[in-house]
Design a protein around this motif. Structure first.
Motif, PDB file in Angstrom:
ATOM      1  N   SER A  87      21.529  -2.078  -3.591  1.00  0.00           N
ATOM      2  CA  SER A  87      20.222  -1.419  -3.490  1.00  0.00           C
ATOM      3  C   SER A  87      19.199  -2.064  -4.408  1.00  0.00           C
ATOM      4  N   MET A  88      17.945  -1.876  -4.027  1.00  0.00           N
ATOM      5  CA  MET A  88      16.819  -2.385  -4.803  1.00  0.00           C
ATOM      6  C   MET A  88      15.766  -1.299  -4.891  1.00  0.00           C
ATOM      7  N   GLU A  89      15.294  -1.022  -6.087  1.00  0.00           N
ATOM      8  CA  GLU A  89      14.168  -0.118  -6.254  1.00  0.00           C
ATOM      9  C   GLU A  89      12.907  -0.970  -6.228  1.00  0.00           C
ATOM     10  N   VAL A  90      11.960  -0.573  -5.383  1.00  0.00           N
ATOM     11  CA  VAL A  90      10.710  -1.311  -5.240  1.00  0.00           C
ATOM     12  C   VAL A  90       9.557  -0.396  -5.642  1.00  0.00           C
ATOM     13  N   TYR A  91       8.738  -0.875  -6.564  1.00  0.00           N
ATOM     14  CA  TYR A  91       7.536  -0.156  -6.972  1.00  0.00           C
ATOM     15  C   TYR A  91       6.378  -0.666  -6.125  1.00  0.00           C
ATOM     16  N   VAL A  92       5.634   0.267  -5.533  1.00  0.00           N
ATOM     17  CA  VAL A  92       4.473  -0.090  -4.715  1.00  0.00           C
ATOM     18  C   VAL A  92       3.250   0.629  -5.272  1.00  0.00           C
ATOM     19  N   ARG A  93       2.203  -0.151  -5.509  1.00  0.00           N
ATOM     20  CA  ARG A  93       0.924   0.395  -5.975  1.00  0.00           C
ATOM     21  C   ARG A  93      -0.136   0.063  -4.942  1.00  0.00           C
ATOM     22  N   VAL A  94      -0.961   1.057  -4.594  1.00  0.00           N
ATOM     23  CA  VAL A  94      -2.023   0.862  -3.614  1.00  0.00           C
ATOM     24  C   VAL A  94      -3.360   1.161  -4.283  1.00  0.00           C
ATOM     25  N   ILE A  95      -4.227   0.180  -4.271  1.00  0.00           N
ATOM     26  CA  ILE A  95      -5.576   0.324  -4.810  1.00  0.00           C
ATOM     27  C   ILE A  95      -6.537   0.317  -3.628  1.00  0.00           C
ATOM     28  N   SER A  96      -7.546   1.190  -3.635  1.00  0.00           N
ATOM     29  CA  SER A  96      -8.589   1.096  -2.609  1.00  0.00           C
ATOM     30  C   SER A  96      -9.823   0.495  -3.265  1.00  0.00           C
ATOM     31  N   ARG A  97     -10.477  -0.358  -2.497  1.00  0.00           N
ATOM     32  CA  ARG A  97     -11.652  -1.054  -3.006  1.00  0.00           C
ATOM     33  C   ARG A  97     -12.796  -0.891  -2.011  1.00  0.00           C
ATOM     34  N   ASP A  98     -13.941  -0.448  -2.519  1.00  0.00           N
ATOM     35  CA  ASP A  98     -15.167  -0.389  -1.726  1.00  0.00           C
ATOM     36  C   ASP A  98     -15.838  -1.744  -1.913  1.00  0.00           C
ATOM     37  N   LEU A  99     -15.860  -2.556  -0.861  1.00  0.00           N
ATOM     38  CA  LEU A  99     -16.381  -3.909  -0.985  1.00  0.00           C
ATOM     39  C   LEU A  99     -17.891  -3.944  -1.198  1.00  0.00           C
ATOM     40  N   LEU A 100     -18.596  -2.867  -0.819  1.00  0.00           N
ATOM     41  CA  LEU A 100     -20.048  -2.840  -0.991  1.00  0.00           C
ATOM     42  C   LEU A 100     -20.450  -2.521  -2.421  1.00  0.00           C
ATOM     43  N   THR A 101     -19.712  -1.614  -3.073  1.00  0.00           N
ATOM     44  CA  THR A 101     -20.062  -1.226  -4.448  1.00  0.00           C
ATOM     45  C   THR A 101     -19.178  -1.906  -5.490  1.00  0.00           C
ATOM     46  N   GLY A 102     -18.022  -2.424  -5.055  1.00  0.00           N
ATOM     47  CA  GLY A 102     -17.082  -3.022  -6.000  1.00  0.00           C
ATOM     48  C   GLY A 102     -16.175  -2.003  -6.655  1.00  0.00           C
ATOM     49  N   GLU A 103     -16.413  -0.710  -6.377  1.00  0.00           N
ATOM     50  CA  GLU A 103     -15.583   0.331  -6.987  1.00  0.00           C
ATOM     51  C   GLU A 103     -14.145   0.203  -6.488  1.00  0.00           C
TER      52      GLU A 103
END
Length: 158
Positions: A87-103
């Motif tokens: 078995s393998m534990e996988v860490y997943v991180r999801v970032i959302s980016r607003d391409l117009l504001t850069g936020e």
């Protein structure tokens, strides 16, 4: 057993554009769509590590921290953080980016357990991993506690 390899060898990064069909009536992405993306990147990451086919054993935790909306770009990053025999534990991180504001903001974090399998679907051994950066060390060092938590959950009566 093969020699342990650096965690960074499994690192995988994907970008996804949030489109109208991916969203609910609030114009934010369906949680199930994000889960599908998480499962896909975890599979790719663990296949890179094991150099074999894999199956999803569990999605241990999914924390939806903030929504992503139409037009945002989701940036998914994953890495194998610890291993068992097959078995393998996988860490997943999801970032959302607003391409117009850069936020940008953390959207989702998750730990997924994948199992390496042979052509008959039987579990096969995987190499271990070792951390090199401080962030990798934190993920690696906290892996055994997460594994114990998963074991305890399996032992609970249903």
């Amino acid at each position: 057993m093969t020699e342990a390899i650096p965690m960074k060898e499994s690192r995988t990064i994907q970008s996804k554009l949030v489109l109208p069909p991916d969203t609910n009536h609030m114009n934010s992405i369906f949680g199930g769509k994000v889960l599908a993306y998480i499962d896909e990147i975890a599979a790719i990451t663990s296949m890179k590590h094991a150099k074999s086919a894999v199956v999803t054993a569990s999605i241990d935790s999914v924390d939806f921290v903030s929504p992503a909306h139409v037009g945002d770009v989701l940036e998914l990053e994953s890495i194998v953080t610890s291993t068992g025999r097959s078995s393998m534990e996988v860490y997943v991180r999801v970032i959302s980016r607003d391409l117009l504001t850069g936020e940008q903001k953390l959207t989702t974090e998750s730990f997924v357990t994948m199992v390496a399998v042979d052509e008959n679907g039987k579990p096969i051994p995987v190499p271990g991993v070792f951390p090199e950066t401080e962030a990798e060390k934190r993920l690696f060092d906290t892996g055994p506690a997460r594994r114990e938590h998963r074991k305890a959950k399996r032992l609970m009566p249903h």
